[in-house]
Design an enzyme around this catalytic site. Structure first.
Site, PDB file in Angstrom:
ATOM      1  N   ASP A  27       1.090  14.260   2.172  1.00  0.00           N
ATOM      2  CA  ASP A  27       1.275  12.862   1.758  1.00  0.00           C
ATOM      3  C   ASP A  27       2.327  12.197   2.632  1.00  0.00           C
ATOM      4  O   ASP A  27       2.716  12.717   3.690  1.00  0.00           O
ATOM      5  CB  ASP A  27       1.603  12.804   0.260  1.00  0.00           C
ATOM      6  CG  ASP A  27       1.011  11.579  -0.433  1.00  0.00           C
ATOM      7  OD1 ASP A  27       1.600  10.492  -0.308  1.00  0.00           O
ATOM      8  OD2 ASP A  27      -0.051  11.707  -1.082  1.00  0.00           O
ATOM      9  N   ASP A  28       2.786  11.056   2.197  1.00  0.00           N
ATOM     10  CA  ASP A  28       3.801  10.240   2.867  1.00  0.00           C
ATOM     11  C   ASP A  28       5.013  11.088   3.284  1.00  0.00           C
ATOM     12  O   ASP A  28       5.489  11.895   2.489  1.00  0.00           O
ATOM     13  CB  ASP A  28       4.214   9.173   1.835  1.00  0.00           C
ATOM     14  CG  ASP A  28       5.165   8.144   2.383  1.00  0.00           C
ATOM     15  OD1 ASP A  28       5.501   8.214   3.573  1.00  0.00           O
ATOM     16  OD2 ASP A  28       5.553   7.264   1.588  1.00  0.00           O
ATOM     17  N   LYS A  78      -6.389  10.076   2.753  1.00  0.00           N
ATOM     18  CA  LYS A  78      -6.007   9.292   1.571  1.00  0.00           C
ATOM     19  C   LYS A  78      -5.499   7.959   2.094  1.00  0.00           C
ATOM     20  O   LYS A  78      -4.434   7.893   2.722  1.00  0.00           O
ATOM     21  CB  LYS A  78      -4.922  10.031   0.786  1.00  0.00           C
ATOM     22  CG  LYS A  78      -4.342   9.235  -0.393  1.00  0.00           C
ATOM     23  CD  LYS A  78      -3.377  10.101  -1.197  1.00  0.00           C
ATOM     24  CE  LYS A  78      -2.609   9.330  -2.248  1.00  0.00           C
ATOM     25  NZ  LYS A  78      -1.572  10.176  -2.904  1.00  0.00           N
ATOM     26  N   ASP A 102      -4.036   4.434   1.551  1.00  0.00           N
ATOM     27  CA  ASP A 102      -3.212   3.905   0.458  1.00  0.00           C
ATOM     28  C   ASP A 102      -2.798   2.448   0.695  1.00  0.00           C
ATOM     29  O   ASP A 102      -2.861   1.950   1.813  1.00  0.00           O
ATOM     30  CB  ASP A 102      -1.974   4.797   0.324  1.00  0.00           C
ATOM     31  CG  ASP A 102      -1.406   4.786  -1.086  1.00  0.00           C
ATOM     32  OD1 ASP A 102      -1.835   3.959  -1.907  1.00  0.00           O
ATOM     33  OD2 ASP A 102      -0.531   5.628  -1.363  1.00  0.00           O
ATOM     34  N   CYS A 160      -6.864   4.314  -2.378  1.00  0.00           N
ATOM     35  CA  CYS A 160      -5.731   4.344  -3.312  1.00  0.00           C
ATOM     36  C   CYS A 160      -5.048   2.987  -3.228  1.00  0.00           C
ATOM     37  O   CYS A 160      -5.009   2.385  -2.158  1.00  0.00           O
ATOM     38  CB  CYS A 160      -4.782   5.480  -2.927  1.00  0.00           C
ATOM     39  SG  CYS A 160      -3.432   5.733  -4.093  1.00  0.00           S
ATOM     40  N   ARG A 216      -8.786   6.610  -6.266  1.00  0.00           N
ATOM     41  CA  ARG A 216      -7.749   6.776  -7.284  1.00  0.00           C
ATOM     42  C   ARG A 216      -8.035   5.764  -8.370  1.00  0.00           C
ATOM     43  O   ARG A 216      -8.224   4.582  -8.083  1.00  0.00           O
ATOM     44  CB  ARG A 216      -6.391   6.475  -6.656  1.00  0.00           C
ATOM     45  CG  ARG A 216      -5.517   7.685  -6.494  1.00  0.00           C
ATOM     46  CD  ARG A 216      -5.012   8.302  -7.733  1.00  0.00           C
ATOM     47  NE  ARG A 216      -3.845   7.583  -8.147  1.00  0.00           N
ATOM     48  CZ  ARG A 216      -2.694   7.611  -7.488  1.00  0.00           C
ATOM     49  NH1 ARG A 216      -2.530   8.368  -6.417  1.00  0.00           N
ATOM     50  NH2 ARG A 216      -1.694   6.905  -7.901  1.00  0.00           N
ATOM     51  N   ASP A 249       0.357   6.046 -10.385  1.00  0.00           N
ATOM     52  CA  ASP A 249       0.935   7.345 -10.054  1.00  0.00           C
ATOM     53  C   ASP A 249       1.317   8.094 -11.327  1.00  0.00           C
ATOM     54  O   ASP A 249       1.823   7.493 -12.268  1.00  0.00           O
ATOM     55  CB  ASP A 249       2.209   7.171  -9.221  1.00  0.00           C
ATOM     56  CG  ASP A 249       1.905   6.680  -7.813  1.00  0.00           C
ATOM     57  OD1 ASP A 249       0.785   6.210  -7.580  1.00  0.00           O
ATOM     58  OD2 ASP A 249       2.801   6.788  -6.972  1.00  0.00           O
TER      59      ASP A 249
HETATM   60  C1  9PG Z   1       3.279   7.568  -1.118  1.00  0.00           C
HETATM   61  C2  9PG Z   1       2.726   7.279  -2.488  1.00  0.00           C
HETATM   62  C3  9PG Z   1       1.742   8.356  -2.967  1.00  0.00           C
HETATM   63  C4  9PG Z   1       1.089   7.918  -4.266  1.00  0.00           C
HETATM   64  C5  9PG Z   1       0.456   6.558  -4.083  1.00  0.00           C
HETATM   65  C6  9PG Z   1       1.498   5.550  -3.640  1.00  0.00           C
HETATM   66  O1  9PG Z   1       5.386   0.012  -5.911  1.00  0.00           O
HETATM   67  N1  9PG Z   1       5.751   0.953  -5.174  1.00  0.00           N
HETATM   68  O2  9PG Z   1       6.872   0.957  -4.591  1.00  0.00           O
HETATM   69  C7  9PG Z   1       4.898   2.086  -5.016  1.00  0.00           C
HETATM   70  C8  9PG Z   1       5.326   3.185  -4.275  1.00  0.00           C
HETATM   71  C9  9PG Z   1       4.503   4.285  -4.140  1.00  0.00           C
HETATM   72  C10 9PG Z   1       3.246   4.289  -4.741  1.00  0.00           C
HETATM   73  C11 9PG Z   1       2.829   3.200  -5.473  1.00  0.00           C
HETATM   74  C12 9PG Z   1       3.650   2.086  -5.612  1.00  0.00           C
HETATM   75  O3  9PG Z   1       2.454   5.403  -4.655  1.00  0.00           O
HETATM   76  O4  9PG Z   1      -0.168   6.119  -5.242  1.00  0.00           O
HETATM   77  O5  9PG Z   1       0.119   8.852  -4.671  1.00  0.00           O
HETATM   78  O6  9PG Z   1       0.748   8.584  -1.991  1.00  0.00           O
HETATM   79  O7  9PG Z   1       2.114   6.001  -2.420  1.00  0.00           O
HETATM   80  O8  9PG Z   1       4.186   6.579  -0.724  1.00  0.00           O
END
Ligand code: 9PG
Length: 648
Positions: free
Chosen positions: A287-288, A397, A399, A441, A456, A460
């Site tokens: 992942d990230d 994935k 996103d 996602c 997705r 989360d």
């Molecule tokens: C990686 C993540 C994971 C996760 C994803 C997604 O609002 N926000 O700051 C925010 C941050 C992360 C996030 C969703 C919203 O999650 O769903 O599974 O991959 O990115 O950064």
């Protein structure tokens, strides 16, 4: 005549910087506008509506939305459909815009609670949708009640002494606009107003432009909404292509243990531990955290000294499929790509970059890319080619896909949010090839239909069940918690195998570095296994004892049996967190997602015979289950956060 035929059709747009609207009068199949700026053709056939819009006005206009609205008559009756009582009270099924948006049933007097932060709302929900419960009186403390938006589709269930009936209206496959609904209730649950809305996101059009509007359909059924939703989702899925139907997928994901703190070393450690345990895991997904910064996807950071191609080879050597995460439409201001291609950054009317998110884990703001810019096409194609074909990652994935929808001064302004997202996803599909597995996602739900292999369907997960302090302060129903993620995995179960494979986000089974109790973990595993979607574990395997590893093994085994079916929710319209799932593979899951013991009472789902419950045993413990069956109803008493999975 029933809704939407009996509604008022109005187009909202901007001309010479001024906001205008025009109403269309029905004249046969044609609705002529009173300003002669636009002409709308409608075709109603067998519960479906197609529309096309032609511009007669000379100047360039920016389109906002088309609304079909109907209000209750003076006596308070709402002619929704001839077979529904026009004065009936209803419960609502409210569907969210994108992967992370909560989707659940609502009582008519609840509040439509969006985040108090508008930018956060725009991340998790449709940026075109107004905050309808805007905390008015007194002193902005109390939210307005009885007014809701539902995105993509809407469901209503009538419960009267004569029985149950339900109504569905929604998008028929992907289209040129996203469609949403607005509903207002009287305090007693009768409908006060209903609107279907097509968003153009500021699309610019010129004289003689002809636009096709996203088709919608509606249906009434003399049964509860859960069964009806199942049939309508099947119907919606008929109107788009399907990526190859594949077997359900199990995997490991780095995010919910390490967040951005991953390295070559911790990934190799988990790879080794998973292989040693001989777990049935298909995909190992990074992942990230591997990239130099958001946008510089092909430049790994210093924690990946041997490169991502090396890791892909190691993953394959352990007989798993390499998977990797990226956010293809976002960049950080300091990314190489931003510096080299400033023309690809989306800007607003004041020439300021459009913010896609503020994320402290990334060091602050990330900006949206202009996905209509020719330079974007060249850059994304090359990026995807490198990751998939040079490094060797056939699982992506993708996103933060919502970023393609935001308004801005795009290179091609004849696009809507829906067409931008679709075109950009098609570029990715083309560069990745048809055999690459794409997971959407943070993706507007109908935007990915027919393109992605998996989606997705929830926010989360979190190592906290519910009630995070920030969630309360922001009044944010989309705040990531285990509870909210599970709600969506149940309520969107009908999409699994019809639109794509559902991705319910990850299972965490660890006993340390978590606030989840063992009962909550079993509840999460039960939902994820029975919903039949993908099953991804996100734990540091060195933290798991033999018992936890056995739980993973059994959850994957159950998911394998359930995954080739589409499950039906139990109690979908009764509680925000439905009581259970029936998977036609022969499993009935029931749970108590509350901190108090409860008697879980439910109607037997279609196809399930009550007598099979009397001798049912629990999948997890092997114990006989104490169901009481009375005709079409049954119940079982469950302790706080207890879950059972009956073999039936
Ligand atoms: C990686 C993540 C994971 C996760 C994803 C997604 O609002 N926000 O700051 C925010 C941050 C992360 C996030 C969703 C919203 O999650 O769903 O599974 O991959 O990115 O950064």
């Amino acid at each position: 005549m029933s809704f939407p035929e009996n509604g008022e059709f109005t187009l909202y747009y901007e001309e010479d910087g001024e906001r205008r609207s025009t109403r269309f009068e029905p004249t046969g199949a044609l609705r002529a506008s009173d300003t002669e700026s636009f002409e709308l053709k409608t075709s109603f056939s067998r519960g479906a509506l197609g529309m096309s819009l032609r511009q007669a006005a000379r100047s360039v206009v920016r389109l906002g939305r088309l609304e079909i609205v109907r209000r209750a008559d003076a006596e308070g009756s709402f002619p929704l459909h001839p077979s529904l009582n026009p004065r009936a009270p209803f419960r609502l099924f409210q569907h969210g815009f994108q992967s992370w948006s909560l989707s659940a049933s609502r009582g008519h007097m609840e509040a439509d609670l969006h985040s108090r932060l508008r930018w956060k709302h725009n991340v998790d929900e449709n940026p075109e949708t107004p905050l309808i419960s805007r905390f008015s009186l007194p002193f902005g403390l109390l939210p307005d009640r009885g007014a809701f938006h539902s995105e993509g589709f809407i469901g209503l269930e009538e419960k009267s002494p004569e029985g149950t009936a339900s109504w569905y209206m929604g998008t028929a496959g992907p289209g040129n606009q996203f469609v949403r609904f607005r509903i207002l209730f009287f305090p007693d649950g009768r409908i006060r107003e209903l609107a279907a809305i097509w968003d153009f996101n500021g699309q610019e059009t010129q004289e003689h432009a002809r636009l096709t509007l996203a088709p919608v359909f509606w249906r009434t059924d003399k049964r509860s909404f859960a069964g009806h939703l199942d049939a309508c989702t099947e119907r919606a899925s008929e109107s788009f292509d399907h990526p190859a139907k594949r077997k359900s997928i199990s995997g490991w994901c780095s995010w919910y243990q390490y967040y951005t703190d991953i390295s070559q070393e911790v990934l190799l450690k988990n790879l080794r531990l998973i292989s040693e345990q001989k777990l049935d895991i298909d995909v190992f997904q990074i992942d990230d955290g591997y990239q130099r910064t958001i946008g510089d996807w092909t430049s790994p950071n210093e924690k990946f000294p041997s490169g991502l191609d090396y890791l892909a080879r190691e993953i394959r050597r352990h007989r798993m499929t390499p998977g990797i995460w990226l956010a293809p439409f976002l960049v950080r201001p300091d990314a190489k790509v931003t510096v080299e291609h400033p023309e690809m950054v989306l800007r607003d009317d004041n020439e300021e970059p459009v913010r896609g998110i503020y994320n402290p884990l990334w060091g602050g703001d990330a900006w949206c890319l202009d996905v209509t810019h020719p330079a974007f096409k060249a850059w994304i194609s090359e990026t995807i080619h490198t990751i998939v074909h040079v490094w060797g990652y056939p699982y992506l994935k993708l996103d933060f896909l919502y970023a393609a929808v935001y308004r801005g001064r795009h290179h091609d302004r004849r696009t809507t949010g829906a067409t931008r997202l679709r075109n950009a996803l098609e570029m990715i599909r083309k560069a990745a090839g048809k055999d690459t597995f794409l997971v959407g996602c943070g993706c507007p739900i109908y935007g990915g239909a027919g393109i992605v292999d998996a989606m997705r369907v929830s926010c989360d997960v979190n190592s906290v069940w519910d009630g995070h302090p920030l969630q309360r302060i922001l009044r944010d129903r989309n705040f990531p918690t285990a509870r909210s993620a599970l709600i969506n995995s149940i309520t969107r179960a009908a999409m699994h195998r019809r639109f794509w494979l559902n991705d319910p986000d990850c299972l965490m089974v660890r006993t340390r570095k978590t606030k989840l109790t063992p009962d909550q973990v079993q509840l999460i595993a039960s939902v994820m296994a029975l919903a039949g979607g993908m099953i991804l574990v996100s734990d540091d395997f060195s933290l798991l004892d033999a018992g936890r590893i056995e739980l993973v093994r059994r959850a994957i085994a159950l998911n394998r049996e359930c995954g080739s079916h589409t499950a039906v929710p139990i109690g979908l319209m009764d509680h925000e967190f439905p009581d259970g799932l029936y998977n036609p593979a022969g499993y009935l899951g029931l749970w108590n997602p509350t901190p108090r013991p409860e008697r879980v009472r439910f109607l037997l789902p279609d196809g399930l015979d009550g007598s099979s419950l009397r001798r049912a045993k629990d999948y997890w413990t092997g114990d006989a289950l104490q169901f009481t069956v009375m005709g079409a109803e049954a119940w079982i008493v469950l302790g706080a956060f207890e879950s059972v999975v009956a073999r039936v």
